[in-house]
Write a protein that holds these residues in place. Sequence first.
Motif, mmCIF file in Angstrom:
data_model
loop_
_atom_site.group_PDB
_atom_site.id
_atom_site.type_symbol
_atom_site.label_atom_id
_atom_site.label_comp_id
_atom_site.label_asym_id
_atom_site.label_seq_id
_atom_site.Cartn_x
_atom_site.Cartn_y
_atom_site.Cartn_z
ATOM 1 N N GLU A 157 0.854 -1.170 0.000
ATOM 2 C CA GLU A 157 0.000 0.000 0.000
ATOM 3 C C GLU A 157 0.898 1.230 0.000
ATOM 4 O O GLU A 157 2.111 1.119 0.173
ATOM 5 N N ARG A 158 0.300 2.386 -0.197
ATOM 6 C CA ARG A 158 1.099 3.606 -0.322
ATOM 7 C C ARG A 158 0.877 4.520 0.872
ATOM 8 O O ARG A 158 -0.247 4.705 1.335
ATOM 9 N N PHE A 159 1.968 5.066 1.379
ATOM 10 C CA PHE A 159 1.936 5.945 2.538
ATOM 11 C C PHE A 159 1.136 7.219 2.273
ATOM 12 O O PHE A 159 1.313 7.887 1.258
ATOM 13 N N VAL A 160 0.232 7.523 3.200
ATOM 14 C CA VAL A 160 -0.527 8.776 3.197
ATOM 15 C C VAL A 160 -0.216 9.481 4.508
ATOM 16 O O VAL A 160 -0.397 8.889 5.584
ATOM 17 N N PRO A 161 0.281 10.716 4.496
ATOM 18 C CA PRO A 161 0.705 11.380 5.732
ATOM 19 C C PRO A 161 -0.468 11.812 6.606
ATOM 20 O O PRO A 161 -1.182 12.755 6.304
ATOM 21 N N LEU A 162 -0.638 11.078 7.705
ATOM 22 C CA LEU A 162 -1.647 11.383 8.719
ATOM 23 C C LEU A 162 -1.021 11.140 10.087
ATOM 24 O O LEU A 162 -0.042 10.394 10.216
ATOM 25 N N GLY A 163 -1.589 11.729 11.124
ATOM 26 C CA GLY A 163 -1.119 11.461 12.468
ATOM 27 C C GLY A 163 0.364 11.738 12.623
ATOM 28 O O GLY A 163 0.884 12.765 12.204
ATOM 29 N N ARG A 164 1.069 10.773 13.226
ATOM 30 C CA ARG A 164 2.518 10.934 13.394
ATOM 31 C C ARG A 164 3.223 11.037 12.046
ATOM 32 O O ARG A 164 4.196 11.756 11.893
ATOM 33 N N GLY A 165 2.719 10.310 11.057
ATOM 34 C CA GLY A 165 3.332 10.354 9.731
ATOM 35 C C GLY A 165 3.322 11.742 9.122
ATOM 36 O O GLY A 165 4.220 12.096 8.355
ATOM 37 N N LEU A 166 2.305 12.525 9.450
ATOM 38 C CA LEU A 166 2.238 13.889 8.940
ATOM 39 C C LEU A 166 3.341 14.751 9.533
ATOM 40 O O LEU A 166 3.811 15.705 8.906
ATOM 41 N N ILE A 167 3.785 14.403 10.734
ATOM 42 C CA ILE A 167 4.858 15.153 11.398
ATOM 43 C C ILE A 167 6.226 14.640 10.974
ATOM 44 O O ILE A 167 7.116 15.410 10.606
ATOM 45 N N ASP A 168 6.407 13.314 10.990
ATOM 46 C CA ASP A 168 7.730 12.721 10.784
ATOM 47 C C ASP A 168 8.080 12.452 9.332
ATOM 48 O O ASP A 168 9.266 12.386 8.986
ATOM 49 N N MET A 169 7.059 12.267 8.449
ATOM 50 C CA MET A 169 7.364 11.839 7.080
ATOM 51 C C MET A 169 6.497 12.551 6.055
ATOM 52 O O MET A 169 6.205 12.006 4.994
ATOM 53 N N ARG A 170 6.086 13.762 6.344
ATOM 54 C CA ARG A 170 5.121 14.432 5.465
ATOM 55 C C ARG A 170 5.634 14.629 4.047
ATOM 56 O O ARG A 170 4.857 14.716 3.099
ATOM 57 N N ASP A 171 6.958 14.698 3.870
ATOM 58 C CA ASP A 171 7.527 14.908 2.535
ATOM 59 C C ASP A 171 7.984 13.607 1.881
ATOM 60 O O ASP A 171 8.729 13.641 0.898
ATOM 61 N N GLU A 172 7.547 12.465 2.408
ATOM 62 C CA GLU A 172 8.054 11.196 1.909
ATOM 63 C C GLU A 172 6.991 10.355 1.184
ATOM 64 O O GLU A 172 7.157 9.150 1.013
ATOM 65 N N THR A 173 5.909 10.988 0.752
ATOM 66 C CA THR A 173 4.974 10.271 -0.113
ATOM 67 C C THR A 173 5.638 10.013 -1.461
ATOM 68 O O THR A 173 6.450 10.817 -1.931
ATOM 69 N N VAL A 174 5.304 8.897 -2.087
ATOM 70 C CA VAL A 174 5.944 8.565 -3.356
ATOM 71 C C VAL A 174 5.449 9.507 -4.450
ATOM 72 O O VAL A 174 4.271 9.884 -4.485
ATOM 73 N N SER A 175 6.340 9.870 -5.331
ATOM 74 C CA SER A 175 6.009 10.728 -6.468
ATOM 75 C C SER A 175 5.386 9.896 -7.582
ATOM 76 O O SER A 175 5.472 8.652 -7.568
ATOM 77 N N PRO A 176 4.768 10.521 -8.577
ATOM 78 C CA PRO A 176 4.260 9.761 -9.728
ATOM 79 C C PRO A 176 5.349 8.919 -10.391
ATOM 80 O O PRO A 176 5.096 7.786 -10.799
ATOM 81 N N LYS A 177 6.563 9.457 -10.487
ATOM 82 C CA LYS A 177 7.670 8.706 -11.081
ATOM 83 C C LYS A 177 7.993 7.470 -10.237
ATOM 84 O O LYS A 177 8.196 6.370 -10.773
ATOM 85 N N GLU A 178 8.027 7.647 -8.920
ATOM 86 C CA GLU A 178 8.326 6.515 -8.044
ATOM 87 C C GLU A 178 7.208 5.476 -8.083
ATOM 88 O O GLU A 178 7.472 4.270 -8.015
ATOM 89 N N TRP A 179 5.958 5.920 -8.215
ATOM 90 C CA TRP A 179 4.856 4.974 -8.329
ATOM 91 C C TRP A 179 4.978 4.156 -9.609
ATOM 92 O O TRP A 179 4.747 2.938 -9.608
ATOM 93 N N ARG A 180 5.377 4.793 -10.703
ATOM 94 C CA ARG A 180 5.592 4.049 -11.946
ATOM 95 C C ARG A 180 6.717 3.029 -11.769
ATOM 96 O O ARG A 180 6.643 1.916 -12.295
ATOM 97 N N GLU A 181 7.755 3.396 -11.023
ATOM 98 C CA GLU A 181 8.851 2.458 -10.761
ATOM 99 C C GLU A 181 8.373 1.282 -9.910
ATOM 100 O O GLU A 181 8.810 0.141 -10.101
ATOM 101 N N ILE A 182 7.468 1.554 -8.976
ATOM 102 C CA ILE A 182 6.879 0.486 -8.175
ATOM 103 C C ILE A 182 6.102 -0.476 -9.064
ATOM 104 O O ILE A 182 6.234 -1.707 -8.953
ATOM 105 N N LEU A 183 5.304 0.070 -9.967
ATOM 106 C CA LEU A 183 4.542 -0.780 -10.892
ATOM 107 C C LEU A 183 5.479 -1.600 -11.773
ATOM 108 O O LEU A 183 5.213 -2.778 -12.047
ATOM 109 N N THR A 184 6.571 -0.992 -12.200
ATOM 110 C CA THR A 184 7.544 -1.708 -13.020
ATOM 111 C C THR A 184 8.160 -2.862 -12.233
ATOM 112 O O THR A 184 8.365 -3.967 -12.769
ATOM 113 N N ALA A 185 8.457 -2.624 -10.954
ATOM 114 C CA ALA A 185 9.038 -3.676 -10.123
ATOM 115 C C ALA A 185 8.041 -4.816 -9.917
ATOM 116 O O ALA A 185 8.413 -6.001 -9.980
ATOM 117 N N ILE A 186 6.770 -4.487 -9.692
ATOM 118 C CA ILE A 186 5.747 -5.531 -9.540
ATOM 119 C C ILE A 186 5.590 -6.299 -10.847
ATOM 120 O O ILE A 186 5.458 -7.531 -10.853
#
Length: 302
Positions: free
Chosen positions: A189-218
């Motif tokens: 599944e893909r990270f959505v920044p909520l709760g603690r994640g919004l504080i600690d990892m708010r800038d770490e959601t995957v980009s469209p390019k990274e999502w395409r790379e994930i699909l390529t890996a799958i």
Amino acid sequence: MNPADNAFGFQWHITGRCHGKCRHCYQSAADGAPELPVDALKRIADGIMLAVSGPVTINVTGGEPLMYQSHAMNHGVFELMSHLSTFGNLDELNIITTAQGLDNSIIRALKSIPKLSYVKVSLESHDPQINDSIRGSGHYSMAVDGIRQLAKSGLQVIIMATLSKRNCQSVSGLCSLAEDLGTHGVIFERFVPLGRGLIDMRDETVSPKEWREILTAISAVTQAPTEDLSPYKAFWVDGDSVSGAPCCLGPSSMALMPGGTVYPCRRVPNPIGKLPGDGMDAILKKLEEYASVPQQCFDFGG
């Protein structure tokens, strides 16, 4: 994996308590309602299962569900799951856990649940450093040991990973590890920044390019064409087999929180009612209203 038209699935967060402090955790102070006693949870279960006519999938989670009303040899989660197993329209029953505190007594209790389908264990990478940078020092070795114990016991295990910039290159490695450990693959599944994640990892959601790379890996693991994967929001990869899950926001899904509050999705934390007080029929009507909402969040199995 598209559900039947009348199928219903939900994540049941029975407790907010947890051993860990994962950086991507969705929990916030607003989720801090006290957990309900097991008899209250069973009454809620009765109302849900009687109101839903079609097959129901339930993912029991937390926090850490093994911490729910846990003392001595009594774990309330097993009483609840055994009660859920009595319903004829229960199609699938899973537990999502970190595997922390796992021992032989817990494994025996899990094996005694009549309709338990899968034990889903959270693991973010095949690389211990990447995993532990998200879930905390020592989590990797603890989780992998727990997965081995569960699989050896004959229980069906699935690894669950939440993909962010930090671990989005771990798809193929996790699939290989899952096979080595004798599991039924990995749910991504893909990270959505909520709760603690919004504080600690708010800038770490995957980009469209990274999502395409994930699909390529799958695609590389399963040989499924990337264009066949692109409509889906989450994936279950088991060997060379892949199932895709669309966004299920709407009448076929919900998230049930420890105090009985209902969200349309764990990633859409807008309270739409509270069980058992509001009644499941009223909740289902409220969920209908979300069927036309732009579907930008997602989950697999409820």
